[in-house]
Structures are given as structure tokens and as C-alpha cells.
Design a protein around this motif. Sequence first.
Motif, PDB file in Angstrom:
ATOM      1  N   ARG A  44       0.747  -0.942  -0.148  1.00 38.20           N
ATOM      2  CA  ARG A  44       0.026   0.056   0.089  1.00 38.20           C
ATOM      3  C   ARG A  44       0.626   1.289  -0.062  1.00 38.20           C
ATOM      4  NH1 ARG A  44      -5.186  -1.860   1.981  1.00 38.20           N
ATOM      5  NH2 ARG A  44      -5.891   0.295   1.706  1.00 38.20           N
ATOM      6  N   ASN A 263       1.688  -3.391 -10.489  1.00 35.14           N
ATOM      7  CA  ASN A 263       0.293  -3.393 -10.084  1.00 35.14           C
ATOM      8  C   ASN A 263      -0.323  -2.096 -10.334  1.00 35.14           C
ATOM      9  OD1 ASN A 263       1.429  -1.633  -7.941  1.00 35.14           O
ATOM     10  ND2 ASN A 263      -0.473  -2.146  -6.735  1.00 35.14           N
ATOM     11  N   VAL A 265      -3.929   0.170  -9.627  1.00 33.11           N
ATOM     12  CA  VAL A 265      -4.969   0.340  -8.725  1.00 33.11           C
ATOM     13  C   VAL A 265      -5.867   1.650  -9.252  1.00 33.11           C
ATOM     14  CG1 VAL A 265      -3.628  -0.386  -6.610  1.00 33.11           C
ATOM     15  CG2 VAL A 265      -3.562   2.089  -7.486  1.00 33.11           C
TER      16      VAL A 265
END
Length: 390
Positions: A44, A263, A265
Motif C-alpha cells: 500500500r 500493479n 490500482v
Amino acid sequence: MRTQVGIVGAGPAGLLLSHLLHLRGIDSVVLEARGRAQIESTIRAGVLEQGTADLLTEAGVGARMKTEGAVHHGIELAFEGKRRRIDLTELTGHSITVYAQHEVLKDLVAARIAANGALLFDVSDTSLHDVDTGTPSIRFQHAGESHELQCDYVIGCDGSQGVSRAAIPQALRRDYERVFPFGWFGILVEAPPSSHELIYARHERGFALISTRSPNVQRMYFQCDPHDTVEHWSDDRIWAELHARVDSSEGEHVVEGRIFQKNIVGMRSFVSTTMQYGRLFLAGDAAHIVPPTGAKGLNLAVADVRVLTRALEAFYREGRTDLLEGYSATALKRVWRAEHFSYWMTRMLHRLDDASPFEQQLQIAELEHVTTSRAASTALAENYVGAVAV
Ligand code: PHB
């Protein structure tokens, strides 16, 4: 099974709340649907406001953050080929600490376990009952058995997809949402830092952010289509995009390295009101989501927990319920401040497909203003470090 405070979710909000209550002699049980390894490794964001770092230190979980985290006194805004620094400390007296959220989680889990705290992972079929009465309970499955946890209060810290928010009747709730038509492509890179402070870049091709994790690992992001997939992005294509968006005309450039994680998001703003119903209280992502541009997600969860800890302490020490009754109203002031800041930063720095050339020039005019006017940079800095009056 009985406890004073039943906490659903072992993210930053649930774990920190449980630990702060423990330090005040209040018992809690934390129930988490995921496994320990999963919560300790999910990547995160990584910016802690000074108030967040101070609270972690006060709670006795700040030792590793002190040695492994990096204190930053400014950020850079990059646009039109130049870089402009916002001196956070000079403008506000505060700093930020760059330390990844999953490292905070590891420290909190270790502290709960060392204190023999009740923390159950891999819990399933969690449901909340009678939260509008004086005897709420949580039912769940764990290790193949059904359990019921009786408590005085239930705290929903189970994120935006959790069961807690849905336990507040729809008729009493109002949700506010804005979904952005872009996402962030994130990479972790084995390389030295490209800059000693975070760089937020606005470019015609889209936003980019250069952040850091350690002297050898860097975190970088660039705006992308939220429906894109990481397979479409070779390392070469990623570097070309980051150089185009971030390198300055004065020769400062992004330092490349081995990319070991990719990744994508999505980005959205979301607030659910009310944050309380009977003896159920929501904290963190269960009640609100911010786009990552302002780095506020974890800090808002911690701010909710600070308010809730005080309110629960006043109840258990003095039998007072006024702070609990005022929880949602108190927490939402900071939530809306952070929602506005995150939205404003997002709109100032991203390529907006609905923006005309006129509005693109306005973005640049705004960046010129926030990086040259002391009043405007102070406003940005106060929001960024969390030193806002709410
Ligand atoms: C991060 O380091 O992951 C990070 C930093 C700043 C942001 C968002 C994410 O605004």
C-alpha cells in the motif's frame, strides 16, 4: 466469548485501536478475514503524517519506523520541465515519515501478539447482530467452528468491502462517491533514490509520482487506464513513460533499476455517512476512501482511531457517552478536509480527459501559484502534513 470492544478487521485502524485500548486497560478482540502473511505483505502507500508517526511512537510501536523510515521535510512538484520544492517543515513546523503501510502492520501485529492480545486471522462468515441494542454481538467461523462474541461496542475496521458498513440500515446512510476514469500503475524498483524527496509530476502524458521505500528500493507510479493490465507494460515501456513525465530540462532524471513488482490500482473518492449506528462505529476505509494523490488513506484511519480511543476511554473511565455520540460528526470534519485535499491534488496533477486546452492551462497556472505564493504553498503543506484545523 465476551469482550468489551469487538473489532472487525486487522488493518491499521483495527490493530492500532486494539493496541491503544489495551494500553488504557480496555479489552478487545480483533477478527480478520485474511491471513497474517497476506496482511503483512500487501503493498500500500507509505507516507505518515507527523501526528500518525507520533501516535505510533506513543503506542510503543515506533522503534522500527524510527530506524527504517525516512523523515522528509519537503516534497517536489514537477511541471513544464521544472521542479519546485514545497518546504513542508519551514511552512508548517511538521515533517512526514516515509515508511510502508505493511511495515506499520507488521509492527502492530507483533505488538498485539507480544501483549497476548486476542487477534484471530482467517475468520469467515462474519456477521454483526443487535448493534442497535445494548448487547451487540459478532458471529463468525474460525478453525472450523462457529463462535459468537458478545461485546459492549462493535468497531467496523474491515475496509470498503467489509460487512460492517452494510450493518447500518440503508435508510439512515448517505453515500457520496466520485470514481476517477484513471488509475495508477505502481512499480517497486531495486535502485538508489532518484531524488531525496517525493516528486509529484504533472505532464501532458499524465501524472507520475516518485516515492521511496529504502536506500535500495524505490516506489514509482504513473497515471494509466484503470482497465489496463500489467502485461501490456514491458520494463522498457515503463521507463520511457517515467522519463517522459518526470525528467527535468535541467538534467534531473529518474534512476532506473530492476523492476520486481507491478500493479494497477483504481482511484476513487468515497464517504459513507453516518459513521455510527447504535453501538457500531466505523473507522478507516470502511467509511471513506481517498485517491492516493494526497497520501491520506492510512492517516485518516489513524485519525478516526484517535477520536474513537478517546471516546471509548471516556466511557470506560467516567461513564460518559457524549464523545461516542459525537464520533461521526467529529471524524467527518477531518474526513471531508482530506477528501477535498485529495480531490484537489488529483485534479491539479492528472491528465483529465474532459479537460479542454483552457483547463490544462489552468492546471499549470495553479501549479505556478502553489509553488510561488507562500500563502498557497502553506495551504498545500498544511494539508499534506495533516496540520489542519478541523
Ligand atoms: C507511496 O510511497 O506509496 C506513496 C507516496 C505518496 C503518495 C501515494 C503513495 O501520495
